[in-house]
Motif scaffolding. Structure first.
Motif, PDB file in Angstrom:
ATOM      1  N   PRO A 124       0.973  -1.059  -0.257  1.00 43.72           N
ATOM      2  CA  PRO A 124      -0.444  -0.088   0.297  1.00 43.72           C
ATOM      3  C   PRO A 124       0.705   1.239   0.135  1.00 43.72           C
ATOM      4  N   GLY A 125       0.784   2.059  -0.996  1.00 41.03           N
ATOM      5  CA  GLY A 125       1.325   3.490  -1.099  1.00 41.03           C
ATOM      6  C   GLY A 125       2.189   3.800  -2.156  1.00 41.03           C
ATOM      7  N   ALA A 126       2.355   2.409  -2.885  1.00 39.29           N
ATOM      8  CA  ALA A 126       3.518   2.201  -4.342  1.00 39.29           C
ATOM      9  C   ALA A 126       2.832   3.184  -5.284  1.00 39.29           C
ATOM     10  N   SER A 127       3.772   3.809  -5.686  1.00 40.13           N
ATOM     11  CA  SER A 127       3.475   4.673  -6.306  1.00 40.13           C
ATOM     12  C   SER A 127       3.650   3.927  -7.719  1.00 40.13           C
ATOM     13  N   LEU A 128       2.676   5.131  -8.770  1.00 41.35           N
ATOM     14  CA  LEU A 128       2.197   4.614 -10.417  1.00 41.35           C
ATOM     15  C   LEU A 128       4.124   4.534 -10.991  1.00 41.35           C
ATOM     16  N   LEU A 129       4.883   5.782 -10.250  1.00 43.68           N
ATOM     17  CA  LEU A 129       5.721   5.295 -11.056  1.00 43.68           C
ATOM     18  C   LEU A 129       6.681   4.358 -10.497  1.00 43.68           C
ATOM     19  N   THR A 130       6.523   3.999  -9.520  1.00 36.68           N
ATOM     20  CA  THR A 130       7.394   2.393  -8.644  1.00 36.68           C
ATOM     21  C   THR A 130       7.109   1.176 -10.024  1.00 36.68           C
ATOM     22  N   VAL A 131       5.599   0.954  -9.886  1.00 38.63           N
ATOM     23  CA  VAL A 131       5.614   0.115 -10.657  1.00 38.63           C
ATOM     24  C   VAL A 131       5.306   0.005 -12.214  1.00 38.63           C
ATOM     25  N   LEU A 132       5.386   0.759 -12.282  1.00 40.59           N
ATOM     26  CA  LEU A 132       6.093   1.142 -14.109  1.00 40.59           C
ATOM     27  C   LEU A 132       7.734   0.991 -14.362  1.00 40.59           C
ATOM     28  N   THR A 133       8.477   1.516 -13.764  1.00 42.00           N
ATOM     29  CA  THR A 133       9.700   1.001 -13.861  1.00 42.00           C
ATOM     30  C   THR A 133      10.314  -0.371 -13.350  1.00 42.00           C
ATOM     31  N   THR A 134       9.627  -1.238 -12.109  1.00 44.61           N
ATOM     32  CA  THR A 134       9.533  -1.978 -11.777  1.00 44.61           C
ATOM     33  C   THR A 134       9.268  -2.773 -13.273  1.00 44.61           C
ATOM     34  N   ILE A 135       8.040  -3.023 -13.801  1.00 42.22           N
ATOM     35  CA  ILE A 135       7.554  -3.590 -14.986  1.00 42.22           C
ATOM     36  C   ILE A 135       8.508  -3.614 -16.134  1.00 42.22           C
ATOM     37  N   ALA A 136       8.970  -2.186 -16.464  1.00 40.29           N
ATOM     38  CA  ALA A 136      10.148  -2.016 -17.230  1.00 40.29           C
ATOM     39  C   ALA A 136      11.040  -3.240 -17.147  1.00 40.29           C
ATOM     40  N   GLY A 137      11.765  -2.881 -16.341  1.00 40.08           N
ATOM     41  CA  GLY A 137      13.439  -3.516 -15.803  1.00 40.08           C
ATOM     42  C   GLY A 137      13.169  -4.977 -15.774  1.00 40.08           C
ATOM     43  N   ALA A 138      11.360  -5.695 -15.494  1.00 40.79           N
ATOM     44  CA  ALA A 138      10.879  -7.097 -15.305  1.00 40.79           C
ATOM     45  C   ALA A 138      11.009  -7.453 -17.210  1.00 40.79           C
TER      46      ALA A 138
END
Length: 288
Positions: A124-138
């Motif tokens: 909870p509290g994760a940012s959109l930026l964190t989610v997007l960069t994590t998926i890009a890394g994957a």
């Protein structure tokens, strides 16, 4: 621009093949086709090079899926650009008369698109930026313009934060699709990095002027208005000049079509044994 001053450079892994190179008794020749779009499916390229040294051919064919990079344009300073970066899918050679042609097939982020998967939860509290960069890394692609676009994007809850967290599972591209749609974004992979943009808006605001003196070939053609979307499309052909790729803006200055348009698709075709050295564009209206 002088058609005799064409520039090309192909890099596959650590092997660099350039327009100034020599293969000994027989000159090098190259042809290529690159298809790029704003869609989520990988951009694709096919390169054919004639008369490489035997050692170079064998090294390429034995390499473990090297990265392919294509640069093209003109010898004049500033008129060259990287028109494609991608994962090599296949490299093989065939003989055509006295010439031996080496074929290189590639996709931009193709391996990641097909194979990368995610199974993780964001607190909870994760940012959109964190989610997007994590998926890009994957997915194994660079973050591109993710930081700047995510800074102004909002989720359906009106913020850029997931108050209850988020769980993603399955193919990484599908998770990226879901996250982007929830934020009103569209995505594609361009030259190995993630490109994000707001729906019906370009990824970049810098525009390239296209006129007969800056590379426009012939007259652009305007379609009738699409009854479903209300959009008008324009097709145009230009010389291979820098700065034109899906998501950018071009300003047409011709007798038939004028004004700014967003690039949706680009088809590059080049050949040192013909006059082909063009980019065929599909352009559409966009929201300023």
């Amino acid at each position: 621009m002088n058609l005799r001053d064409r520039f090309w450079e192909i890099t596959a892994g650590t092997r660099r093949i350039a327009s100034a190179a020599s293969a000994g008794s027989r000159p090098l020749a190259v042809s290529f086709e690159v298809n790029k779009s704003l869609g989520r499916e990988p951009n694709r390229a096919m390169v054919k090079v004639a008369n490489l040294a035997k050692s170079t051919r064998e090294a390429l064919e034995q390499a473990d899926e090297p990265e392919l990079q294509i640069r093209a344009g003109y010898q004049e300073q500033g008129l060259q650009d990287t028109i494609f970066v991608g994962d090599t899918q296949d490299i093989y050679s065939t003989r055509d008369g006295a010439d031996i042609w080496t074929m290189i097939e590639s996709e931009d982020g193709g391996r990641s698109y097909r194979s990368s998967r995610l199974a993780m939860s964001f607190e909870p509290g994760a940012s959109l930026l964190t989610v997007l960069t994590t998926i890009a890394g994957a997915m194994g692609v660079g973050i591109g313009n993710t930081s700047s676009v995510a800074a102004t994007a909002t989720l359906e809850n009106g913020s850029s934060i997931y108050p209850r967290g988020l769980t993603v599972e399955g193919p990484a591209w599908r998770s990226l699709d879901t996250v982007c749609r929830s934020a009103g974004l569209r995505w594609s992979v361009q030259n190995g990095v993630l490109q994000l943009r707001q729906q019906r808006r370009p990824a970049e605001v810098t525009a390239t002027l296209l006129s007969p003196s800056t590379g426009l070939v012939g007259s652009p053609s305007r379609s009738s208005r699409d009854p479903r979307t209300g959009d008008i499309s324009v097709t145009a052909t230009v010389l291979i000049v820098p700065g034109i790729y899906p998501g950018t803006i071009v300003v047409l200055d011709s007798s038939t079509v004028q004004g700014p348009w967003m690039v949706h698709t680009v088809r590059y075709t080049g050949s040192t044994v013909s006059n082909d050295w063009y980019a065929e564009l599909t352009l559409k209206e966009y929201d300023a």
